[in-house]
Every structure is written in C-alpha cells, then in structure tokens.
Design a protein around this motif. Structure first.
Motif, PDB file in Angstrom:
ATOM      1  N   ASP A 233     -20.479  64.907 -34.773  1.00  0.00           N
ATOM      2  CA  ASP A 233     -21.392  64.787 -33.633  1.00  0.00           C
ATOM      3  C   ASP A 233     -22.850  64.664 -34.064  1.00  0.00           C
ATOM      4  OD1 ASP A 233     -19.221  65.216 -31.808  1.00  0.00           O
ATOM      5  OD2 ASP A 233     -19.354  67.364 -32.264  1.00  0.00           O
ATOM      6  N   GLU A 234     -23.132  64.796 -35.358  1.00  0.00           N
ATOM      7  CA  GLU A 234     -24.522  64.893 -35.801  1.00  0.00           C
ATOM      8  C   GLU A 234     -25.333  63.653 -35.466  1.00  0.00           C
ATOM      9  OE1 GLU A 234     -27.232  65.743 -39.809  1.00  0.00           O
ATOM     10  OE2 GLU A 234     -25.030  65.725 -39.945  1.00  0.00           O
ATOM     11  N   GLU A 235     -24.804  62.482 -35.714  1.00  0.00           N
ATOM     12  CA  GLU A 235     -25.578  61.258 -35.471  1.00  0.00           C
ATOM     13  C   GLU A 235     -25.999  61.157 -34.008  1.00  0.00           C
ATOM     14  OE1 GLU A 235     -25.148  56.373 -35.920  1.00  0.00           O
ATOM     15  OE2 GLU A 235     -23.565  57.718 -36.646  1.00  0.00           O
ATOM     16  N   PHE A 236     -25.066  61.444 -33.097  1.00  0.00           N
ATOM     17  CA  PHE A 236     -25.386  61.393 -31.671  1.00  0.00           C
ATOM     18  C   PHE A 236     -26.457  62.426 -31.325  1.00  0.00           C
ATOM     19  CE2 PHE A 236     -24.730  62.862 -27.321  1.00  0.00           C
ATOM     20  CZ  PHE A 236     -24.736  61.673 -26.611  1.00  0.00           C
ATOM     21  N   LEU A 237     -26.309  63.637 -31.844  1.00  0.00           N
ATOM     22  CA  LEU A 237     -27.271  64.702 -31.537  1.00  0.00           C
ATOM     23  C   LEU A 237     -28.641  64.414 -32.128  1.00  0.00           C
ATOM     24  CD1 LEU A 237     -24.942  67.799 -32.052  1.00  0.00           C
ATOM     25  CD2 LEU A 237     -25.753  66.871 -29.877  1.00  0.00           C
ATOM     26  N   GLU A 238     -28.700  63.802 -33.291  1.00  0.00           N
ATOM     27  CA  GLU A 238     -30.000  63.427 -33.877  1.00  0.00           C
ATOM     28  C   GLU A 238     -30.725  62.449 -32.964  1.00  0.00           C
ATOM     29  OE1 GLU A 238     -32.090  63.858 -36.353  1.00  0.00           O
ATOM     30  OE2 GLU A 238     -31.070  65.438 -37.467  1.00  0.00           O
ATOM     31  N   GLN A 239     -29.991  61.508 -32.381  1.00  0.00           N
ATOM     32  CA  GLN A 239     -30.619  60.578 -31.447  1.00  0.00           C
ATOM     33  C   GLN A 239     -31.112  61.299 -30.198  1.00  0.00           C
ATOM     34  OE1 GLN A 239     -27.683  57.564 -30.676  1.00  0.00           O
ATOM     35  NE2 GLN A 239     -27.661  56.801 -32.782  1.00  0.00           N
ATOM     36  N   ALA A 240     -30.368  62.341 -29.771  1.00  0.00           N
ATOM     37  CA  ALA A 240     -30.769  63.098 -28.589  1.00  0.00           C
ATOM     38  C   ALA A 240     -32.041  63.904 -28.818  1.00  0.00           C
ATOM     39  CB  ALA A 240     -29.636  64.019 -28.151  1.00  0.00           C
ATOM     40  N   LEU A 241     -32.437  64.106 -30.075  1.00  0.00           N
ATOM     41  CA  LEU A 241     -33.702  64.806 -30.355  1.00  0.00           C
ATOM     42  C   LEU A 241     -34.906  64.021 -29.857  1.00  0.00           C
ATOM     43  CD1 LEU A 241     -33.097  66.151 -33.984  1.00  0.00           C
ATOM     44  CD2 LEU A 241     -33.111  67.468 -31.860  1.00  0.00           C
ATOM     45  N   SER A 242     -34.723  62.722 -29.604  1.00  0.00           N
ATOM     46  CA  SER A 242     -35.814  61.884 -29.085  1.00  0.00           C
ATOM     47  C   SER A 242     -35.664  61.629 -27.594  1.00  0.00           C
ATOM     48  CB  SER A 242     -35.839  60.548 -29.844  1.00  0.00           C
ATOM     49  OG  SER A 242     -35.994  60.757 -31.227  1.00  0.00           O
ATOM     50  N   ASP A 243     -34.845  62.399 -26.919  1.00  0.00           N
ATOM     51  CA  ASP A 243     -34.601  62.198 -25.489  1.00  0.00           C
ATOM     52  C   ASP A 243     -35.874  62.438 -24.686  1.00  0.00           C
ATOM     53  OD1 ASP A 243     -31.987  61.965 -23.635  1.00  0.00           O
ATOM     54  OD2 ASP A 243     -33.472  63.244 -22.643  1.00  0.00           O
ATOM     55  N   ARG A 244     -35.949  61.820 -23.518  1.00  0.00           N
ATOM     56  CA  ARG A 244     -37.121  61.988 -22.654  1.00  0.00           C
ATOM     57  C   ARG A 244     -37.220  63.410 -22.102  1.00  0.00           C
ATOM     58  NH1 ARG A 244     -34.470  57.537 -20.968  1.00  0.00           N
ATOM     59  NH2 ARG A 244     -33.767  58.575 -19.048  1.00  0.00           N
ATOM     60  N   SER A 245     -36.086  64.089 -21.945  1.00  0.00           N
ATOM     61  CA  SER A 245     -36.065  65.425 -21.359  1.00  0.00           C
ATOM     62  C   SER A 245     -36.237  66.493 -22.442  1.00  0.00           C
ATOM     63  CB  SER A 245     -34.744  65.648 -20.616  1.00  0.00           C
ATOM     64  OG  SER A 245     -34.566  67.004 -20.291  1.00  0.00           O
ATOM     65  N   THR A 250     -34.073  70.281 -26.639  1.00  0.00           N
ATOM     66  CA  THR A 250     -33.869  71.659 -27.091  1.00  0.00           C
ATOM     67  C   THR A 250     -32.392  71.960 -27.305  1.00  0.00           C
ATOM     68  OG1 THR A 250     -35.866  72.370 -25.914  1.00  0.00           O
ATOM     69  CG2 THR A 250     -34.267  74.072 -26.505  1.00  0.00           C
ATOM     70  N   THR A 251     -31.548  71.514 -26.391  1.00  0.00           N
ATOM     71  CA  THR A 251     -30.103  71.759 -26.526  1.00  0.00           C
ATOM     72  C   THR A 251     -29.535  71.011 -27.714  1.00  0.00           C
ATOM     73  OG1 THR A 251     -29.924  72.091 -24.134  1.00  0.00           O
ATOM     74  CG2 THR A 251     -27.887  71.622 -25.341  1.00  0.00           C
ATOM     75  N   ALA A 252     -29.991  69.775 -27.927  1.00  0.00           N
ATOM     76  CA  ALA A 252     -29.524  69.012 -29.092  1.00  0.00           C
ATOM     77  C   ALA A 252     -29.897  69.720 -30.387  1.00  0.00           C
ATOM     78  CB  ALA A 252     -30.104  67.602 -29.059  1.00  0.00           C
ATOM     79  N   ALA A 253     -31.116  70.245 -30.446  1.00  0.00           N
ATOM     80  CA  ALA A 253     -31.545  70.962 -31.648  1.00  0.00           C
ATOM     81  C   ALA A 253     -30.726  72.228 -31.857  1.00  0.00           C
ATOM     82  CB  ALA A 253     -33.032  71.303 -31.538  1.00  0.00           C
ATOM     83  N   GLU A 254     -30.413  72.921 -30.776  1.00  0.00           N
ATOM     84  CA  GLU A 254     -29.599  74.139 -30.895  1.00  0.00           C
ATOM     85  C   GLU A 254     -28.209  73.816 -31.434  1.00  0.00           C
ATOM     86  OE1 GLU A 254     -27.578  77.530 -28.015  1.00  0.00           O
ATOM     87  OE2 GLU A 254     -29.180  76.254 -27.223  1.00  0.00           O
ATOM     88  N   LEU A 255     -27.615  72.737 -30.944  1.00  0.00           N
ATOM     89  CA  LEU A 255     -26.286  72.354 -31.424  1.00  0.00           C
ATOM     90  C   LEU A 255     -26.330  71.942 -32.890  1.00  0.00           C
ATOM     91  CD1 LEU A 255     -25.000  70.336 -28.323  1.00  0.00           C
ATOM     92  CD2 LEU A 255     -24.310  72.614 -29.051  1.00  0.00           C
ATOM     93  N   LEU A 256     -27.359  71.223 -33.279  1.00  0.00           N
ATOM     94  CA  LEU A 256     -27.476  70.808 -34.683  1.00  0.00           C
ATOM     95  C   LEU A 256     -27.678  72.012 -35.596  1.00  0.00           C
ATOM     96  CD1 LEU A 256     -29.635  67.577 -34.292  1.00  0.00           C
ATOM     97  CD2 LEU A 256     -27.346  67.694 -35.278  1.00  0.00           C
ATOM     98  N   SER A 257     -28.416  72.997 -35.109  1.00  0.00           N
ATOM     99  CA  SER A 257     -28.642  74.178 -35.947  1.00  0.00           C
ATOM    100  C   SER A 257     -27.371  75.002 -36.109  1.00  0.00           C
ATOM    101  CB  SER A 257     -29.751  75.051 -35.345  1.00  0.00           C
ATOM    102  OG  SER A 257     -29.354  75.603 -34.105  1.00  0.00           O
ATOM    103  N   ALA A 258     -26.378  74.791 -35.218  1.00  0.00           N
ATOM    104  CA  ALA A 258     -25.094  75.466 -35.374  1.00  0.00           C
ATOM    105  C   ALA A 258     -24.214  74.781 -36.405  1.00  0.00           C
ATOM    106  CB  ALA A 258     -24.377  75.521 -34.024  1.00  0.00           C
ATOM    107  N   LEU A 259     -24.664  73.633 -36.925  1.00  0.00           N
ATOM    108  CA  LEU A 259     -23.951  72.915 -37.994  1.00  0.00           C
ATOM    109  C   LEU A 259     -24.723  73.115 -39.285  1.00  0.00           C
ATOM    110  CD1 LEU A 259     -23.268  69.581 -36.043  1.00  0.00           C
ATOM    111  CD2 LEU A 259     -21.615  71.415 -36.515  1.00  0.00           C
ATOM    112  N   PRO A 260     -24.324  74.079 -40.132  1.00  0.00           N
ATOM    113  CA  PRO A 260     -25.112  74.394 -41.333  1.00  0.00           C
ATOM    114  C   PRO A 260     -25.322  73.199 -42.254  1.00  0.00           C
ATOM    115  CG  PRO A 260     -23.484  76.103 -40.919  1.00  0.00           C
ATOM    116  CD  PRO A 260     -23.170  74.973 -39.986  1.00  0.00           C
ATOM    117  N   GLY A 261     -24.470  72.197 -42.194  1.00  0.00           N
ATOM    118  CA  GLY A 261     -24.622  71.052 -43.073  1.00  0.00           C
ATOM    119  C   GLY A 261     -25.425  69.918 -42.495  1.00  0.00           C
ATOM    120  N   SER A 262     -26.010  70.091 -41.307  1.00  0.00           N
ATOM    121  CA  SER A 262     -26.755  69.005 -40.669  1.00  0.00           C
ATOM    122  C   SER A 262     -28.127  68.838 -41.313  1.00  0.00           C
ATOM    123  CB  SER A 262     -26.914  69.276 -39.176  1.00  0.00           C
ATOM    124  OG  SER A 262     -27.757  70.396 -38.957  1.00  0.00           O
TER     125      SER A 262
END
Length: 536
Positions: A233-245, A250-262
C-alpha cells in the motif's frame, strides 16, 4: 356539498364556526348533514380509485443449509428478543439478570456454533439489529441469506442490505458495479470486506475512483486500509501525502508510519535520531526549533493543541512516527527494557516515553509494549503510567494481558482498572476473575460508594467465566454496613451480587442449550418472566 377539503375543514373547525356550502339548519342539523355529506364523499372517492397493476411476486427465498437451533436455544432466543424492548421501561432491575445485555453474548455464541436463525424469528431479529448497531454483525450472520431476502421487502431493514451486499458482491464477482453505483455505506462495507479477502484488489478498486471522490469520503476510504495494511500500500499512501485535504494527508502519514519499512518511516527515523541521542549522563533531547514544509508533508501538524509547547509537540510526532527498531541501533544495541530504564535529561522523559507508547501501539510492537508497561506497580507504589496502559496491554498475548491486569487489580483494586479490564479476552481467565471478585468484596467491606462500581459490575456480567458463579454467590447475603457507608449501600451490593450470580448461571445454561449439552446443575433453568409471560 362542496369539495372534500371543504368538508374536512368544517369537520376540524366545527359547523358552528365553518359550515360547508349548502348545509342549513341549527347546529345539530348541520352536524348531521356534514356527516351525511362526508359519507357520500367517501363513496365517491372510493368509486373513483382505478384498479392498480398487480406487483411482481417476490422471488423465492434462498435456501439456508446451516443446522437449525436446538429447541431450547430457539425458545431462549425468542425470550431474549421479546424482552429487549421491555428493559428500558422496566427501570431498576434489582437482582434480575439484564436479558438485553445477554442478547449480544447469545448471538455471538450462536454464530460461533454455525446455526441458522428460525424463520419465524427473523423479523424480530432484524428489528433488534436495526435498534442496536452492536448487534448487527452477529445478528445478520445468524439471519443469513433469508434475512437479506426478507430485508429487501421492508424499507425499515434496508441497513441489512447495506451491510450484507458487500459480502455478496465479493462472492459474486460484481464488486465493481456495487463500487460504482452503491451508496457510501455499501461502498465502505465492500472495501472493508475486500481488504480481508484480497487487499490488492481492494486497493485497485479504490485507486480507480480516488481522484473523483469527495474529501470526507476519501478520508473514510483511506481509514479502511488499516485492514490488511502492508508494504504493497506504500506507493498509494505516498501519493495521498499530497492530497488536498489535510485530514487525508495526516491519515496517510499515520498509516505509513505503521509500516516500519516505508520511506516515510525512514525519513521520520532520521529526524527523530537527530533530536534524541545518548550522552554520558543519559538520553539528551534537542527538540526541533521549526516545522518545515517537508515535515508537514509527512504528516507533522505544525500547530500544537492549547497548552502544549510547539517543540514538545513536534518532537512527539517525530518519535511516534519513527520505527521502533531504530532505537536499539541508536543506543548501542540496548534492549527496549534497557532503553526505557535510561535517565532522560532536562525533564523530557514524559514526552519521550509517551511518544514511544504511541509508536508501540501503532506498530503493534509487543517487545516495546512489554518494556513500557513494566511489571504491575506494587500496592505501596503510586500508579504513574505513561501513555495509555490499556492500549499497550491490547498488544500483548491474551494470557499475559490477563495476568498483568490480575496482578494490577490485586495491588490497586478496580478504581483505575476499568479500561484495562475492557481489553482482556472474554471470558476472563480464572485468576483475573478471582481478582475482580475479590476486589469487589474488598470495596464492599470497605464501605466504598457502591454505584461507582456499576461499570465494573456490568463488565463482570459479560466477561466473567460462568464457573465463577459459586464464588460470587457467597457474597449475595447482605453484609453489615459500615458506619460511614452510603445509606442503602448494603442492599445495593447484595442485589448486584445476586444479579451477577444469576447472570453467570444463565450464561452457562445458554451455552449448554446452544451446544446441546446437559444443563449445569441439572434440572430446568428458569429466568424471570419477560413481557407477555415469557419465561426461560
């Protein structure tokens, strides 16, 4: 005689204030004439109704191959469903078990046994699920395909279609149609179920419409990715870091931080290591002096909540987003227990340890959770927990969790243990159950305000092992009230223990009925009569 609306208006206002056209005579004659006119109007209106085209017959209900409930369990379900609507009007229950709170347990047990609901009880079961969202998953599973078929015939039960269609779409391969045409609740249910079955397919479905979704919907869809979250899911979530909202970012960053290898976790680790280091006297902290745009893009909120310093706020977000395996490397190969034991200079320990607690919960790291909890504090030591002990406990294996909470209750009683008890596996282990009952007895004998333990009593009714009934039964006699206790406290405690005993014994009978095994203690179990004379 005038129009139908004219007649209705005269009937509502009275013939003395408003007479329809053509009505003469005194008040009594006018009233009779109005009724005659209304009768004629009804006949005319009925005669003017055109025959309607007959509706299409419903399709036949699908077959349900699951086994039927045993007869005793069927009667029990009928009683629980009939009793659920009476509890609110009944007021204080006294020593009687709360049957409305037993219904969720019965449904969960019946679902585990793989039974199908009796056809005659499906309407009552759907009504119960409509009234209580906490019942829906188990109630609809018990209702099965016939429950969904019946729900399609009654608009009051349309919630069942929203919940159930997601699973049907996944099974039938019609997920895309439901995703494109369904209501939001149907789409979120579909996405959640697909994440359980095929996370990659669910992500592809979300990605296909992501750019056209509303911001609030994107946030809810993104939150559904917690189920089955992985590096895919990392690639999708990285793109969501540039979302307008901002909330989506914030939620995308939280999910990525739950993946220690991201990659985000690595960036956060670099930032956190630059702020936290080990000196000769202990851990030194140099919190950030600014929140730059790159930090904000990675989910760091620049503005702290009221009463919180900026630098401490930024530091906490960096540390709780950094992968926990980075810290043993930073501190010379020390274990989490050894790191937690290190002194932290300049009063930064509460902030640093609280951030590690959040990281342990987010990353589901058992080793760090165990280190941060430590052993339960002794009875002579004050309870000074950092972070949320209940959340840290939820990461530990069930037996270890129960043992920790049992020792905590033995040392400190129940006043600070409610949240911890709530995360323990049900039924509670025997040592934990004994510790809770012993603590309730100590609270009663110490003259504690009894109503303050009503929450724990409610938990005990749902979570104690039914085998604890005999231990609780020994406490049902009214004890002598201490001089400084609240008036009526002894009666309340006696009723509470009687209710708990009855509930535990009834739960044992319910399980025996579902499994078709002999009823504990032999004989026939009887429960207080419900509405319309229902009895167990």
């Amino acid at each position: 005689m005038g129009s139908w609306d004219d007649l209705v208006g005269s009937a509502l206002l009275g013939t003395e204030r408003r007479r329809p056209a053509g009505v003469v005579g005194d008040a009594e004659e006018a009233a009779a004439a109005l009724l005659d006119a209304a009768a004629g109007g009804v006949v005319r209106r009925r005669a003017g109704v055109r025959p309607a085209v007959a509706g299409q017959r419903p399709v036949a209900a699908p077959a349900d191959r699951r086994p039927e409930l045993p007869q005793a369990a069927r009667r029990r379900l009928a009683m629980l469903l009939a009793d659920r609507t009476a509890d609110a009007a009944r007021g204080r229950r006294g020593a009687a078990p709360n049957l409305a709170e037993l219904l969720p347990q019965w449904l969960a047990a019946a679902r585990r046994e793989g039974y199908a609901a009796p056809h005659a009880l499906l309407p009552a079961l759907l009504d119960a699920a409509r009234a209580r969202t906490d019942l829906r998953a188990d109630a609809l599973a018990l209702a099965g395909p016939r429950g969904l078929w019946l729900a399609a015939l009654n608009p009051d039960w349309k919630f069942a279609l929203r919940v159930g269609q997601g699973a049907v779409a996944v099974q039938d391969g019609d997920a895309r149609k439901l995703w494109e045409e369904g209501l939001f609740a149907e789409r979120i249910a579909l996405l959640t179920r697909m994440r359980l079955a095929d996370p990659a397919a669910a992500l592809a479905l979300l990605d296909s419409s992501w750019r056209t979704e509303r911001a609030e919907d994107r946030l809810m869809f993104l939150d559904a990715l917690r189920t089955g979250l992985s590096g895919a899911d990392e690639e999708f979530l990285e793109q969501a870091l540039s979302d307008r909202s901002r909330n989506v970012r914030t939620t995308a960053a939280e999910l990525l931080s739950a993946l220690p290898g991201s990659a985000l976790a690595a960036r956060m680790a670099d930032r956190a290591r630059s702020c936290v280091s080990l000196g000769p006297d202990g851990i030194t902290v140099e919190a950030p002096y600014a929140c730059d745009p790159a930090m904000e893009r990675d989910g760091v909120a620049a503005k702290p909540p009221s009463g919180r310093g900026e630098r401490a706020w930024w530091l906490g977000q960096l540390v709780d987003s950094a992968p926990l395996p980075a810290w043993p490397q930073r501190f010379g190969g020390r274990t989490p227990e050894e790191i937690i034991a290190l002194p932290v200079l300049d009063d930064w320990q509460p902030d640093l340890h609280a951030a590690w607690c959040r990281a342990a919960v987010r990353q589901r790291d058992i080793g760090w959770a165990r280190a941060l909890l430590g052993p339960p504090p002794q009875s002579s030591a004050p309870v000074t927990a950092v972070g949320d002990p209940a959340k840290l406990l939820s990461i530990l294996p069930s037996p270890e969790r129960a043992e920790w909470v049992a020792r905590f209750v033995e040392a400190h009683g129940l006043s600070e243990a409610f949240q911890m008890l709530g995360v323990c596996a049900v039924p509670w282990s025997r040592p934990l159950g004994r510790a809770v009952v012993d603590a309730l007895e100590i609270a009663r004998d110490g003259g504690s305000y009894p109503w303050s333990f009503s929450g724990v009593m409610g938990l005990a009714e749902r979570c104690l092992d039914p085998d604890a009934a005999d231990q609780v039964a020994a406490l049902t006699a009214a004890a002598e009230e201490p001089r400084d206790s609240s008036p009526g406290a002894g009666t309340y405690w006696a009723e509470a223990f009687q209710r708990l005993t009855g509930t535990l014994r009834l739960r044992a009978v319910m399980l025996a009925e579902l499994r078709g095994t002999p009823i504990p203690g032999g004989g026939t179990q009887t429960t207080p009569a419900g509405p319309a004379g229902h009895a167990g």
